[in-house]
Enzyme design. Sequence first.
Site, PDB file in Angstrom:
ATOM      1  N   CYS A 109       0.969  -1.118   0.010  1.00 53.27           N
ATOM      2  CA  CYS A 109       0.027  -0.060  -0.047  1.00 53.27           C
ATOM      3  C   CYS A 109       0.971   1.201  -0.040  1.00 53.27           C
ATOM      4  O   CYS A 109       2.174   1.227   0.364  1.00 53.27           O
ATOM      5  CB  CYS A 109      -1.027   0.100   1.246  1.00 53.27           C
ATOM      6  SG  CYS A 109      -2.161  -1.378   1.288  1.00 53.27           S
ATOM      7  N   GLY A 161      -1.070   0.758  -5.146  1.00 53.74           N
ATOM      8  CA  GLY A 161      -2.558   0.240  -4.613  1.00 53.74           C
ATOM      9  C   GLY A 161      -3.273   1.024  -5.422  1.00 53.74           C
ATOM     10  O   GLY A 161      -3.349   2.160  -5.561  1.00 53.74           O
ATOM     11  N   ASN A 197       0.815   0.080   5.939  1.00 57.48           N
ATOM     12  CA  ASN A 197       1.295  -0.745   4.855  1.00 57.48           C
ATOM     13  C   ASN A 197       2.296  -1.917   5.201  1.00 57.48           C
ATOM     14  O   ASN A 197       2.896  -1.661   6.171  1.00 57.48           O
ATOM     15  CB  ASN A 197       2.312   0.095   3.832  1.00 57.48           C
ATOM     16  CG  ASN A 197       2.823  -0.728   2.668  1.00 57.48           C
ATOM     17  OD1 ASN A 197       2.334  -1.817   2.224  1.00 57.48           O
ATOM     18  ND2 ASN A 197       4.245  -0.323   2.427  1.00 57.48           N
ATOM     19  N   GLY A 198       1.518  -2.962   4.955  1.00 52.81           N
ATOM     20  CA  GLY A 198       2.366  -4.333   5.431  1.00 52.81           C
ATOM     21  C   GLY A 198       1.070  -5.225   5.852  1.00 52.81           C
ATOM     22  O   GLY A 198       0.051  -5.179   5.568  1.00 52.81           O
ATOM     23  N   TYR A 232      10.227  -4.737  -8.107  1.00 49.43           N
ATOM     24  CA  TYR A 232       8.864  -4.320  -8.782  1.00 49.43           C
ATOM     25  C   TYR A 232       8.198  -3.184  -8.079  1.00 49.43           C
ATOM     26  O   TYR A 232       7.812  -2.340  -8.890  1.00 49.43           O
ATOM     27  CB  TYR A 232       8.205  -5.710  -8.770  1.00 49.43           C
ATOM     28  CG  TYR A 232       6.760  -5.396  -9.261  1.00 49.43           C
ATOM     29  CD1 TYR A 232       6.464  -5.303 -10.600  1.00 49.43           C
ATOM     30  CD2 TYR A 232       5.736  -5.492  -8.401  1.00 49.43           C
ATOM     31  CE1 TYR A 232       5.079  -5.319 -11.252  1.00 49.43           C
ATOM     32  CE2 TYR A 232       4.246  -5.133  -8.909  1.00 49.43           C
ATOM     33  CZ  TYR A 232       4.055  -4.862 -10.162  1.00 49.43           C
ATOM     34  OH  TYR A 232       2.901  -4.654 -10.414  1.00 49.43           O
ATOM     35  N   THR A 254       8.159  -1.959 -15.481  1.00 45.43           N
ATOM     36  CA  THR A 254       9.357  -1.970 -14.483  1.00 45.43           C
ATOM     37  C   THR A 254      10.423  -2.522 -14.846  1.00 45.43           C
ATOM     38  O   THR A 254      11.431  -2.231 -14.264  1.00 45.43           O
ATOM     39  CB  THR A 254       8.496  -2.907 -13.292  1.00 45.43           C
ATOM     40  OG1 THR A 254       7.291  -2.766 -12.892  1.00 45.43           O
ATOM     41  CG2 THR A 254       9.283  -2.858 -12.068  1.00 45.43           C
TER      42      THR A 254
END
Length: 508
Positions: free
Chosen positions: A2, A28, A101-102, A257, A303
Amino acid sequence: MCGIVGIVAKSNVNQALYDSLTVLQHRGQDAAGIVTCHNGKFALRKDNGFVRDVFRQRHMARLIGNMGIGHVRYPTAGGSNSSEAQPFYVNSPYGIALAHNGNLTNVDTIKRELFETDLRHINTNSDSEVLLNVFAHELHRLGKFQPIADDIFEAIKQLHKRCEGGYAVISMINGHGIVGFRDPHGIRPIVFGKRESYEGTEYMIASESVALDAQGFTLIRDLDPGEAVYIDVKGKLHTQQCAENPVLNPCIFEHVYLARPDSIIDGVSVYKARLRMGEKLAEKILSIRPEHDIDVVIPIPDTSRTSALQLAYKLGVKFREGFIKNRYIGRTFIMPGQKERKKSVKQKLNAIALEFKGKNVLLVDDSIVRGTTSKQIIDMARDAGARKVYFASASPAVRYPNVYGIDMPSASELIAHGYSDDNVGKIIGADWLIYQDLEDLIECAVEGNSDIREFDCSVFNGHYVTGNIDQNYLNKIENIRNDAAKNQQVSSEVQYNENLAIDLYNNK
């Protein structure tokens, strides 16, 4: 993954938060949210969708205040559900909003503690709401009407003792300020910076340095593992180490990525790391096939472009853009179900036939996860006239699920899980497949920061740096994350919405 952001400024932060979230949109695409604070009241807007779709002028007009936090989300498990969009809010103590985030790996244990001991109710399936309630409870236990920085840091110390996993967090405390903190292993990234206005110093916390760049903030540094930063409403900066045994084990997949190439994470340029990945991959190709017959190197947007460019240079062959990307289609990796992923690849990429016809083509991607995207792209190259199609991955084979906040699918859905490299090459239809070596990837990502002793490379080697992951946990997430489970949740949500619409129609 996120994206999170928080700003304490001298004027309204709504536009700066919005613009920052658009810069972090790659982290996200499922949901977005912003909460601001003004005169002791929170204003919140969050919903499913891209940033540009969630926020309209009428929403922005309500989001007033000199401090606020924002979030862009994609679900680690389950389907898309607007009730789990962030930031989350709890009213006691003070009024606290939080974006995360996580992923917490002991979330079930904490939920039980919150309910049975802390007497707190969790209303969603999100571990972010769990984390918020742990933080709120630890603040409440201090019993301070006016908490100072040391009180907030003490609450985070207790949170670190209770929470396991990978997490980067930004939280806003009504009337007091914004705090950011990072898990004791530093798995998920978080940085902070400042800018000078005519009224004084303003501060910003974000997932990636590129968000700071876009708003004119100067990067101060990354948060250390276990560290917290607190900016009070007066604009004063406080930092403190809040973990007992912190060690830096950042997620290496950020460099492969997740992160934008123009970001700097833990002192390492993502762009330069990807250049080195291309160089190392070229060296491996030359060692295995010194007399290769590659005519052209073509990246799979976006990417892998940086790695592919350096790879082509090192090989001494042409680099060409053979695929044109429809930039209005989201990142395929983030699509919530296999059906959506398959559909999006054909919508996203179109081959330029003249770059393929009659040539031996080396396609370069950042990684191979499920393999369905790779197979479709190889088929597109053959349909465009390629004589031979070779495939190179800038990272090693992805063989294990991620448990720290990346929606790597269940092990059974990873194409490389249980298969050799040659078998994977045959499955995706490549004439030859080559992966980056893990040792080389680590060397590429660590250059620039000698403090990184070990990366979290769990998706490649199955070693989970927090040390608390067993097969029972992996079996559990297998049942939650597989596409069948996701499709079932999506179907349930669709049916719920249809029933709700019927009820509303009948009762209007």
